[in-house]
Design a protein around this motif. Sequence first.
Motif, PDB file in Angstrom:
ATOM      1  N   GLU A 141       0.821  -1.209   0.000  1.00  0.00           N
ATOM      2  CA  GLU A 141       0.000   0.000   0.000  1.00  0.00           C
ATOM      3  C   GLU A 141       0.855   1.259   0.000  1.00  0.00           C
ATOM      4  O   GLU A 141       0.453   2.309   0.511  1.00  0.00           O
ATOM      5  CB  GLU A 141      -0.950  -0.009   1.190  1.00  0.00           C
ATOM      6  N   ALA A 164       1.527   3.249  -2.379  1.00  0.00           N
ATOM      7  CA  ALA A 164       0.860   4.335  -3.095  1.00  0.00           C
ATOM      8  C   ALA A 164      -0.099   5.086  -2.173  1.00  0.00           C
ATOM      9  O   ALA A 164      -0.199   6.318  -2.225  1.00  0.00           O
ATOM     10  CB  ALA A 164       0.112   3.787  -4.311  1.00  0.00           C
ATOM     11  N   GLU A 165      -0.799   4.349  -1.304  1.00  0.00           N
ATOM     12  CA  GLU A 165      -1.685   4.987  -0.334  1.00  0.00           C
ATOM     13  C   GLU A 165      -0.877   5.848   0.635  1.00  0.00           C
ATOM     14  O   GLU A 165      -1.315   6.945   1.015  1.00  0.00           O
ATOM     15  CB  GLU A 165      -2.468   3.926   0.437  1.00  0.00           C
ATOM     16  N   ASP A 217       0.703  13.418   0.481  1.00  0.00           N
ATOM     17  CA  ASP A 217       0.272  14.505  -0.406  1.00  0.00           C
ATOM     18  C   ASP A 217      -0.927  15.252   0.163  1.00  0.00           C
ATOM     19  O   ASP A 217      -1.085  16.457  -0.060  1.00  0.00           O
ATOM     20  CB  ASP A 217      -0.081  13.953  -1.796  1.00  0.00           C
ATOM     21  N   SER A 218      -1.777  14.537   0.898  1.00  0.00           N
ATOM     22  CA  SER A 218      -2.974  15.165   1.463  1.00  0.00           C
ATOM     23  C   SER A 218      -2.669  15.995   2.699  1.00  0.00           C
ATOM     24  O   SER A 218      -3.511  16.768   3.155  1.00  0.00           O
ATOM     25  CB  SER A 218      -3.996  14.092   1.832  1.00  0.00           C
ATOM     26  N   ASN A 219      -1.481  15.809   3.247  1.00  0.00           N
ATOM     27  CA  ASN A 219      -1.076  16.479   4.493  1.00  0.00           C
ATOM     28  C   ASN A 219      -1.933  16.045   5.672  1.00  0.00           C
ATOM     29  O   ASN A 219      -1.982  16.727   6.699  1.00  0.00           O
ATOM     30  CB  ASN A 219      -1.125  18.005   4.325  1.00  0.00           C
ATOM     31  N   ASN A 220      -2.566  14.911   5.551  1.00  0.00           N
ATOM     32  CA  ASN A 220      -3.443  14.413   6.609  1.00  0.00           C
ATOM     33  C   ASN A 220      -2.712  13.369   7.461  1.00  0.00           C
ATOM     34  O   ASN A 220      -3.090  12.201   7.504  1.00  0.00           O
ATOM     35  CB  ASN A 220      -4.709  13.810   5.991  1.00  0.00           C
ATOM     36  N   HIS A 235       1.826   7.482  -0.051  1.00  0.00           N
ATOM     37  CA  HIS A 235       2.141   8.723  -0.761  1.00  0.00           C
ATOM     38  C   HIS A 235       0.919   9.632  -0.843  1.00  0.00           C
ATOM     39  O   HIS A 235       1.046  10.866  -0.735  1.00  0.00           O
ATOM     40  CB  HIS A 235       2.660   8.410  -2.166  1.00  0.00           C
ATOM     41  N   ARG A 236      -0.263   9.039  -1.009  1.00  0.00           N
ATOM     42  CA  ARG A 236      -1.472   9.859  -1.046  1.00  0.00           C
ATOM     43  C   ARG A 236      -1.703  10.540   0.304  1.00  0.00           C
ATOM     44  O   ARG A 236      -2.120  11.702   0.362  1.00  0.00           O
ATOM     45  CB  ARG A 236      -2.682   8.998  -1.427  1.00  0.00           C
ATOM     46  N   VAL A 237      -1.419   9.811   1.386  1.00  0.00           N
ATOM     47  CA  VAL A 237      -1.560  10.403   2.721  1.00  0.00           C
ATOM     48  C   VAL A 237      -0.612  11.588   2.870  1.00  0.00           C
ATOM     49  O   VAL A 237      -1.001  12.660   3.352  1.00  0.00           O
ATOM     50  CB  VAL A 237      -1.270   9.344   3.806  1.00  0.00           C
TER      51      VAL A 237
END
Length: 266
Positions: free
Chosen positions: A244, A246-247, A253-256, A249-251
């Motif tokens: 996971e 990629a997930e 990028d979201s700054n969350n 990296h999405r986290v």
Amino acid sequence: LLASFALRLPARAISEMVSYAIGALLGAAFLGVLPHALEHFPDPEALLGTVLAKNKAYDRVCDFLRGEHFYFAQHEQIWQALELAHVTSGQTVLLLGTGGVSLFALQFARLRGARAIVLSSSNDKLERARALGADVGINYKEQPEFSKAVMAATKNEGVELLYEHIGVDVFEQAYRSLKMGGRLVTNGVTTGHLVSLHLGRLWTREVSLIGSTMHPAEDLRHMVPLLERGQVHGVIDRVLPLAEAAEGHRVLDSNNFFGKVVLAVD
């Protein structure tokens, strides 16, 4: 990504692997952090066993599994930044964000008796930073000219140390937050490296600009006992399996996130 290897490979094999990795990332071939650690702590397995026996929480495991050697390198990098800035009790440090770097710096600064002002785009994250010891939290989304809030929190004096590792997005306002004779220590360019520097403010306010990359080996003697006693610890936002990534990296990028996002290698 190297974390699980610590359980299967000899320490020196891991040391060589990490050294080459760090060298490749920085464009140079040189020995990394772990050889220094092995020099001063020749039995890392015994050290790990002692620490893990005292506290089996996952964040301590991530701190001390030397397969996550980059985490260890980060401890030392931040310690050295505070050393170079001569941070002492009663001074004020401005920390940018609530990722792993800033949260380590917050803990080290508090151990030195310094006040800490933390920036974040989230009020929830600021509350969590206060729970870790932050004295002041400023939401830079709600206050884009956050240097004014920093001045208000320091009786219009500014901060002795700006620990800067973000770059373009916050540099100007952060730079304006320094007091007369303040120090800016930088070792990161997350949002970009080309910034505009007001030279008039630099010399009229006698500001010092300090670049910090690695560290002297003797820092280990001061830092490792703090980690072993649990006075400083890694803050883990979440742990994801490697599949996971990629997930993860999405986290980011979201700054969350608050602290580190870890990828576990089974």
